[in-house]
Design an enzyme around this catalytic site. Structure first.
Site, PDB file in Angstrom:
ATOM      1  CB  CYS A 108       2.887   3.341  10.246  1.00  0.00           C
ATOM      2  SG  CYS A 108       2.039   2.164   9.300  1.00  0.00           S
TER       3      CYS A 108
ATOM      4  N   GLY B 236       0.708  -0.889   0.075  1.00  0.00           N
ATOM      5  CA  GLY B 236       0.066  -0.438  -0.182  1.00  0.00           C
ATOM      6  C   GLY B 236       0.832   0.969  -0.025  1.00  0.00           C
TER       7      GLY B 236
ATOM      8  CB  SER C  75      -1.650  -3.039   1.201  1.00  0.00           C
ATOM      9  OG  SER C  75      -0.504  -4.388   2.053  1.00  0.00           O
TER      10      SER C  75
ATOM     11  CB  THR D 176      12.513  -9.869 -11.223  1.00  0.00           C
ATOM     12  OG1 THR D 176      12.973  -9.068 -12.058  1.00  0.00           O
ATOM     13  CG2 THR D 176      12.077 -11.106 -11.682  1.00  0.00           C
TER      14      THR D 176
HETATM   15  C1  LIG Z   1      -5.301   2.579   5.933  1.00  0.00           C
HETATM   16  C2  LIG Z   1      -3.318   2.163   5.268  1.00  0.00           C
HETATM   17  N1  LIG Z   1      -3.110   2.369   4.290  1.00  0.00           N
HETATM   18  C3  LIG Z   1      -1.861   1.893   3.977  1.00  0.00           C
HETATM   19  C4  LIG Z   1      -1.396   0.907   4.294  1.00  0.00           C
HETATM   20  C5  LIG Z   1       0.249   0.767   3.839  1.00  0.00           C
HETATM   21  O1  LIG Z   1      -0.390  -0.265   3.852  1.00  0.00           O
HETATM   22  P1  LIG Z   1       1.623  -1.209   4.018  1.00  0.00           P
HETATM   23  O2  LIG Z   1       2.114  -1.739   4.776  1.00  0.00           O
HETATM   24  O3  LIG Z   1       0.836  -2.248   2.530  1.00  0.00           O
HETATM   25  O4  LIG Z   1       2.660  -0.298   2.603  1.00  0.00           O
HETATM   26  C6  LIG Z   1      -1.741   0.565   5.765  1.00  0.00           C
HETATM   27  C7  LIG Z   1      -1.229  -0.247   6.486  1.00  0.00           C
HETATM   28  O5  LIG Z   1      -1.274  -0.024   8.163  1.00  0.00           O
HETATM   29  C8  LIG Z   1      -2.869   1.353   6.351  1.00  0.00           C
HETATM   30  O6  LIG Z   1      -3.417   1.138   7.431  1.00  0.00           O
END
Ligand SMILES: Cc1ncc(COP(=O)(O)O)c(C=O)c1O
Length: 399
Positions: A343, A70, A194, A232
């Site tokens: 995060c 994502g 994702s 790749t």
């Molecule tokens: C709403 C949202 N967008 C984007 C992401 C990021 O996705 P990825 O972990 O695949 O980079 C997250 C992950 O926590 C998410 O909750």
């Protein structure tokens, strides 16, 4: 007893997903770009996965670009469309995958407007429309918020933005697998997925780019992904992602039928309604958890409860309780919850989502997120409730 109530952070890969990936970690090792038989075998795996992802979204296969997840998809979109002097409208409750590239672009002369949500966590289409200017080159509003689970009115936002000629992106990372995600019904031009959020593998996702829309690659190099993403292909990840989409589609269809049979479920705390959601069982567990928490602690606040939410998520503030301490206490007792998106939960900053909903920094530091998933049981929820019943009063005394 180890209990996982953090499915919005990530999910366990489905055994069928793992089974789909395993041959790509062994005998199917060819490079999908190679013309020989080994390459063609790998290409067939990627093609099938692309068909599955496209079908899941109601898209065409040539509208799907595989990415590393994502975050990369959101970065490609934002960096691809931004120009100095251009204006981008996002919501203030977006994931850092959108907000952080916006902040970086702002430093390079791109104008960013962050539209706040209301107290229940909804970003209003009129507020987005009011932020548009003749320079606006993109609107980006997530479909489901990762902290509150609130479903955003993306289809209406897209209608209003399109009436002004502005393309629309939605980050559907937290929606996929929880509610139907159909790019035509939403009317969006770009959409992010994702795999690891719905029982697929980590490190793989997709950017949907509506046919006819141009977007330059973020990662330049070879001509993979129709020249829109070099490198790749992550074949095991892509194969697992495709399978996760197929499984989620089956689950969503089945559970929608169940939900119609059972009707709607109230949370007991003033009435959140989960119309059209997947996850009857998940929803029942989440609703039971919320009802019991509010019975135990009448001052607890279920953030987003007044809005339409996905059925698995609950962001609850316990006044006078430090959320980090509560999450840590539960973890030590074997229950995994979070203080917000994975995060940012390691930082001590208050949740930007709750701040954008008008909560005070203090209130934002008192919220923990429970996100249940298909594997959870009623016994696990009971156990988590017992631990909460002991931990919350103890932490209130400390705090
Ligand atoms: C709403 C949202 N967008 C984007 C992401 C990021 O996705 P990825 O972990 O695949 O980079 C997250 C992950 O926590 C998410 O909750």
């Amino acid at each position: 007893m180890h209990i996982y109530l953090d499915h919005n952070a990530t999910t366990r890969p489905d055994p069928a997903v793992v089974a789909e990936m395993l041959p790509c970690l062994g005998e199917i090792f060819g490079n999908p770009s190679s013309a020989h038989t080994f390459g063609q075998e790998a290409r067939r795996v990627a093609d099938l996965a692309r068909q599955r992802v496209a079908a899941f979204l109601g898209a065409h296969t040539d509208e799907i670009v595989f990415t590393s997840g994502g975050s990369e998809a959101c970065n490609q979109l934002l960096h691809g469309l931004a120009r100095p002097g251009r204006h981008i409208v996002v919501s203030g409750i977006e994931h850092p995958a959108v907000l952080a590239p916006c902040a970086a672009l702002e430093a390079c002369g791109v104008r960013i407007t962050r539209v706040a949500a209301d107290a229940s966590g909804v970003v209003h289409p009129e507020a987005v429309a009011a932020a548009l200017t003749p320079e606006t080159g993109l609107v980006s509003v997530m479909l489901v918020n990762n902290d509150t689970g609130v479903i955003q009115p993306v289809a209406e936002i897209a209608k209003l933005a399109h009436a002004r000629g502005v393309p629309v992106h939605t980050d559907a990372v937290q929606a996929a697998g929880k509610i139907p995600v159909d790019v035509r019904a939403l009317g969006v031009d770009f959409l992010t997925l994702s795999a690891h959020k719905f029982n697929g593998p980590k490190g793989v996702g997709a950017l949907y780019i509506r046919g006819g829309r141009e977007l330059p690659p973020l990662i330049r190099g070879g001509g993979q992904e129709n020249r829109r993403r070099a490198g790749t292909e992550n074949l095991p990840g892509i194969a697992g992602f495709g399978k996760a989409c197929e499984l989620a589609a089956v689950r969503l269809n089945g559970e929608k039928t169940e939900e119609r049979k059972n009707g709607r479920i109230n949370t007991g705390n003033g009435g959140s309604v989960d119309a059209g959601n997947a996850g009857t069982e998940t929803g029942e567990l989440r609703n039971y958890l919320e009802t019991k928490i509010v019975e135990l602690f009448p001052d607890a606040v279920v953030n987003g409860a007044a809005a339409e939410r996905v059925s698995n998520t609950s962001l609850i503030s316990f006044p006078g309780v430090n959320a980090q301490a509560l999450a840590l206490n539960l973890d030590l007792a074997g229950v995994a919850i979070s203080t917000g998106s994975a995060c940012s939960s390691s930082s001590r900053d208050p949740s930007h989502v709750l701040l954008a909903m008008g909560r005070t920094p203090q209130q934002a530091l008192e919220a923990v997120r429970f996100s249940v998933g298909p594997g959870n049981t009623a016994a696990e929820i009971e156990h988590a409730l017992q631990l909460l019943a002991a931990a919350v009063p103890r932490l209130r005394k400390v705090g």
